[in-house]
Design a protein around this motif. Structure first.
Motif, mmCIF file in Angstrom:
data_model
loop_
_atom_site.group_PDB
_atom_site.id
_atom_site.type_symbol
_atom_site.label_atom_id
_atom_site.label_comp_id
_atom_site.label_asym_id
_atom_site.label_seq_id
_atom_site.Cartn_x
_atom_site.Cartn_y
_atom_site.Cartn_z
ATOM 1 N N UNK A 1 19.017 -10.727 33.464
ATOM 2 C CA UNK A 1 17.848 -11.125 32.665
ATOM 3 C C UNK A 1 16.946 -12.062 33.441
ATOM 4 N N UNK B 1 23.729 -1.424 28.166
ATOM 5 C CA UNK B 1 22.635 -2.372 28.356
ATOM 6 C C UNK B 1 21.803 -2.503 27.085
ATOM 7 N N UNK B 2 21.454 -1.329 26.554
ATOM 8 C CA UNK B 2 20.632 -1.296 25.356
ATOM 9 C C UNK B 2 21.332 -1.988 24.191
ATOM 10 N N UNK C 1 23.167 -12.203 31.922
ATOM 11 C CA UNK C 1 22.224 -13.320 31.956
ATOM 12 C C UNK C 1 21.504 -13.388 33.296
ATOM 13 N N UNK D 1 8.984 -9.774 35.758
ATOM 14 C CA UNK D 1 7.931 -9.630 34.752
ATOM 15 C C UNK D 1 6.828 -10.653 34.960
ATOM 16 N N UNK E 1 22.227 -8.947 21.719
ATOM 17 C CA UNK E 1 21.607 -10.212 22.129
ATOM 18 C C UNK E 1 20.717 -10.746 21.015
ATOM 19 N N UNK F 1 15.155 -1.511 34.288
ATOM 20 C CA UNK F 1 15.373 -2.204 33.014
ATOM 21 C C UNK F 1 14.188 -3.076 32.628
ATOM 22 N N UNK F 2 13.499 -3.560 33.646
ATOM 23 C CA UNK F 2 12.376 -4.453 33.342
ATOM 24 C C UNK F 2 11.132 -3.678 32.928
ATOM 25 N N UNK F 3 10.943 -2.527 33.513
ATOM 26 C CA UNK F 3 9.712 -1.765 33.307
ATOM 27 C C UNK F 3 8.500 -2.699 33.343
ATOM 28 N N UNK G 1 15.039 -10.022 35.799
ATOM 29 C CA UNK G 1 14.015 -9.259 35.077
ATOM 30 C C UNK G 1 12.828 -10.154 34.725
ATOM 31 N N UNK G 2 13.148 -11.327 34.217
ATOM 32 C CA UNK G 2 12.071 -12.241 33.823
ATOM 33 C C UNK G 2 11.219 -12.641 35.026
ATOM 34 N N UNK H 1 21.365 -5.541 24.508
ATOM 35 C CA UNK H 1 20.065 -6.108 24.158
ATOM 36 C C UNK H 1 19.984 -6.348 22.659
#
Ligand SMILES: Nc1nc2c(ncn2[C@@H]2O[C@H](COP(=O)(O)OP(=O)(O)OP(=O)(O)O)[C@@H](O)[C@H]2O)c(=O)[nH]1
Ligand SMILES: [Mg+2]
Lengths: 215, 685
Positions: free
Chosen positions: B264, B390-391, B261, B271, B397, B320-322, B267-268, B394
């Protein structure tokens, strides 16, 4: 990819939306690279791709935003709806749940884009006829009821992928020709670029006419 | 002692990584400018800080000056063309003088203004509102000066853009102007008295505002290949999706939900960088992301994270974020974010780290991940596909999300079911309550006002034992007479007999069976009198009486026999509910005048006589029986064949039986038979 800075006259902004795993990234990849990406990682947030196409003799650069289907990134992806000239709404014909969610995607699109945004519904993975879960007729009825263009496509075989992107562009171009789409609007999703590979503010007649109404 | 060892190990590790390019571990010194000026350097500035980089650039530029001169001459032709165009557009614009403000300043600006300024820019509008909120208390002249700076800056940059100057030049102009403005803030009489934090805010706002307006020209400009770089790194990160925390030698636990979390969140945050417009806002996103990364590390290690561990974790997050348009964003910030913000402080530090992370990703090899060349190649070419923790997390998730969604739907459904169930329970209770109340009320009313039906005339004259037989015979005989001699007069009788069809003499099939009873009760007085017009007018009265017999629920005084009751009795006006529950209205026994068990097949006239016989008998026998309960016998002496029926269930039930009452008016003969029968039965008794 782009041969030079000004070898196109328009930029159209697209977004691709739809549930996780329906094949949005594969569609984009198929369109831009003409290749199928079998083991495509899930998109986080957004990815983008571009391709220059030809519509009615005009070179148009498509700037395509491929969004993540995962709910978690909805907040991030929503900020990309703004100013999209075209929205490709994708579902997976082998998974009914992805079709059922279309209405919520449609609501989002309608709320976050402008009225002139062209929405195109794509039923992806039509190569998997044996596992079909949503009939063509049903989806086509849904599209008709909501005024969407519709096609079944396959990112794997490439069937109808090109068509979907090009038809959308054509419709947008028509809107521009009809004057329904205001190029000067802040969020039209279309940018006009002079096609001459020239210098300076050759923003052409367009620029001039725009001057008139500014005050 | 252990600290020393650790440090040694770290530096050893660092040295080890340093031997290959790029490295995961970066010395703090490596983040600084190559020139050793103490500011943070940047890969995009060739390792210099922005200042030194620009100095360096200036040096290079002078070398190129000659070339540039040439180019300028070439472009001269275009400038002329452009001027011609401008002229044309000016001409054109004169056709619409109404829309032009006669402001000289505006006139001057017009040709240079870019579409960004002319068309409403929602982001800029928002910023403007923000400005008024924060700086609204500042003096008018100050604000005026401030926006003059902004106008000049925008005009200047747009001129440069329109002249298609290389982005580096535009950058230089912008940075110089930031400096000028900063100096102006500190020295000009209008600003210098402001508190320093307000001046800082003004500086930041200045940058935000101008960059928001110029964003579309300066971000990922067409003159550069930034977009291609974006696509390249996006593709590269996609190909590196198999890289996990272990590969990066970083301690992020990919399986822990809390860590995930936090990752994430990081990452957010990262992004978000692409969604905002001003360089400072983008920088803020980087800072937020990096703070979240620090938190992740803290969580994984259970203690404060060291700078050494930070970079691998950041690389992991970036991988992970790309993030979309990663290169464009970094370049945009390095170009147009005020140098003074970028070269120092937390933001500068984190941003430099991000640049390092990106350049690591761009250049990483099998070695930098500490893995075999073949393995690396196999991963990169997609020969080995592994679904990383991770994948799968996801996917899980999303699965969890769907599950939650469905659970929510179920919860909602069950809630609604409960509500409905409660509602129905309440309704059932209400019904029960109402029923009980009704029962109570009815029984109370019944107790208070028992229904007593008093005979209309003293039965003495009709004494069943002595005179009835004669009277009854009389009646039927007379009636018979009427039937034969004066058919109109017969109406009089039939009107007393028929239900709802009194005047319909031709309706032969409808003949009320109560003839004897009514006749007895009614005609005791009237029969001896010759039919007169008054009598005819009296007919309707007779009808009502019959009606009463049929429908006890109608107690309206005028139409019922109750009118003849004593006042106390009349108080039985409470209308019992004919649809009430069975048995509750038992106090009022309403019988269809014919015992139920009697077959009343009207069509079979032969039978009707028989049934009359069966029917008449009770009249004679039960002359003294009550209409109501047995215990009210004392008041009940109505000579009626109406047999108490406890099964009375209201008119609706009764209604079924009413039409079947034989009313065979056409066939008078039965009257004879009937009266004969009654006579005979009388005789029998
Ligand atoms: N058979 C078949 N498989 C497809 C097709 N398109 C995509 N796939 C597969 O579907 C899976 C998901 O495709 P993606 O393109 O990653 O899906 P997405 O919509 O981008 O998913 P998110 O990025 O998570 O939102 C991949 O494993 C693809 O191989 C298709 O047309 N036919
Ligand atoms: Mg995707």
């Amino acid at each position: 990819m782009s041969g030079g800075p000004y070898n196109y006259s328009y930029i159209f902004k697209y977004i691709i939306i739809g549930d996780m795993g329906v094949g949005k990234s594969c569609l984009l990849h198929q369109f831009t690279e003409k290749k199928f990406m079998a083991d495509c990682p899930h998109t986080i947030g957004v990815e983008f791709g571009t391709r220059i196409i030809d519509v009615c003799g005009q070179k148009i650069k498509l700037q395509i935003w491929d969004t993540a289907g995962q709910e978690r990134f909805r907040a991030v992806t929503r900020s990309y709806y703004r100013g999209a000239a075209g929205a490709l709404m994708v579902y997976d014909i082998t998974r009914r749940s992805t079709y059922n969610h279309l209405s919520s995607w449609l609501t989002d699109t309608r709320n976050l884009t402008n009225p002139s945004t062209v929405i195109f519904l794509i039923g992806n993975k039509c190569d998997l006829e044996a596992q079909r879960d949503v009939t063509y007729e049903e989806a086509s009825k849904f599209a008709e009821e909501n005024g969407l263009m519709f096609v079944e496509a396959s990112a794997k075989t490439g069937d109808n992928v090109e068509e979907a992107f090009l038809e959308t562009a054509k419709k947008i171009y028509q809107s521009i020709q009809d004057g329904r789409l205001d190029l000067n609007a802040a969020e039209s999703g279309v940018q006009h670029k002079p096609s001459t590979p020239g210098r300076n503010n050759l923003s052409s007649d367009n620029q001039g006419s725009k001057d008139n109404c500014s005050c | 002692m252990p600290m020393c060892v650790l440090n040694l190990q770290r530096s050893y590790k660092y040295m080890m990584y340093a031997t290959k390019q790029p490295s995961l571990r970066i010395n703090q010194a490596d983040l600084k400018c190559k020139n050793g000026c103490g500011f943070y350097g940047n890969a995009d500035w060739n390792g210099y800080c922005s200042k030194c980089y620009r100095d360096h650039l200036g040096f290079e530029k002078q070398k190129k000056q000659g070339q540039a001169q040439l180019e300028k001459q070439k472009s001269n032709a275009f400038t002329k063309f452009e001027e011609k165009k401008k002229h044309q557009s000016d001409k054109k614009s004169k056709f619409l003088p109404l829309f032009r403000k006669p402001s000289n300043l505006k006139e001057l600006e017009k040709p240079h203004r870019n579409s960004d300024l002319k068309h409403s820019n929602p982001d800029a509008d928002k910023l403007m509102a923000e400005f008024m909120l924060t700086f609204g208390q500042l003096s008018e002249s100050l604000r005026h000066d401030f926006f003059k700076y902004i106008q000049v800056f925008i005009k200047r940059i747009q001129t440069d853009i329109n002249m298609n100057k290389p982005i580096e030049d535009v950058t230089e102009v912008a940075q110089k102007y930031y400096n000028t403005f900063n100096n102006g803030l500190n020295t000009s009489s209008t600003f210098k008295d402001l508190p320093s934090d307000v001046r800082d805010q003004l500086l930041d706002f200045f940058e935000k505002y101008v960059m928001t307006i110029l964003f579309s020209s300066l971000f990922c400009p067409n003159s550069t290949n930034d977009e291609e770089k974006d696509l390249i790194i996006q593709e590269r990160i996609r190909k590196l999706s198999w890289v996990n925390a272990h590969h990066l030698d970083c301690c992020i636990s990919e399986t822990s939900i809390e860590v995930r979390d936090l990752v994430y969140t990081a990452i957010t945050d990262l992004l978000g960088m692409d969604s905002v417009k001003a360089p400072l806002d983008k920088l803020n996103c980087v800072v937020k992301c990096c703070r979240s990364v620090m938190e992740v590390l803290q969580h994984c290690q259970g203690g404060p994270a060291s700078a050494d561990e930070f970079l691998p974790a950041l690389i992991f997050v970036v991988l992970k974020a790309n993030p979309a348009r990663l290169k464009s964003n970094i370049l945009y910030v390095t170009r147009f974010c005020n140098d003074s913000r970028l070269m120092q402080g937390e933001a500068g530090y984190y941003f430099t780290n991000l640049c390092c992370a990106v350049s690591f990703i761009e250049n990483l090899t099998a070695k930098s991940l500490n893995m075999a060349e073949e393995e690396f190649d196999a991963y990169m070419s997609g020969q080995i596909t592994c679904v990383s923790a991770w994948e799968s997390a996801l996917v899980a998730c999303e699965g969890m999300h769907q599950l939650r969604e469905n659970l929510n739907i179920l919860k909602d459904l069950s809630q609604r079911t409960t509500i409905v169930q409660e509602g129905s329970k309440m309704l059932r209770e209400d019904i029960e309550k109402f029923k009980n109340e009704l029962n109570e009320t009815v029984s109370v009313v019944m107790e208070r006002t028992p229904l007593v039906i008093k005979p209309r005339k003293s039965p003495i004259s009709l004494n069943p034992h002595h005179e009835q037989s004669g009277g009854a015979t009389d009646v039927s005989l007379r009636k018979h007479d009427f039937d034969q001699s004066e058919p109109e007069n017969l109406n009089f009788y039939h009107q007393n007999l028929e239900i709802g069809h009194l005047n319909d003499y031709t309706k032969e099939n409808l003949q009320l069976d109560i003839t004897p009873c009514t006749l007895i009760a009614e005609n005791a007085s009237t029969i001896s009198v010759e039919p007169t017009p008054e009598d005819h007018s009296h007919n309707s009265f007779g009808l009502s009486k019959i009606n009463y017999d049929i429908d006890f629920s109608d107690f309206s005084g005028e139409n019922s026999m109750v009118e003849d009751l004593t006042p106390e009795r009349i108080s039985l006006n409470v209308t019992p509910d004919p649809f009430g529950p069975l048995g509750t209205s038992s106090a009022i026994f309403q019988e269809p005048l014919v015992p139920l068990n009697t077959s009343l097949n009207v069509q079979e006239k032969t039978d009707s006589a028989k049934s009359k016989q069966q029917y008449v008998l009770p009249l004679v026998e039960k002359l003294e029986t009550t209409l109501l309960d047995e215990d009210e016998t004392d008041i009940q002496n109505l000579p009626s064949p109406m047999k108490p029926m406890s099964s009375y269930s209201g008119f609706s039930k009764q209604g079924l039986q009413i039409p079947s009452i034989p009313c065979n008016t056409g066939d008078i003969s039965y009257l004879n038979a009937h009266s004969n029968a009654s006579t005979s039965s009388k005789d029998d008794s």
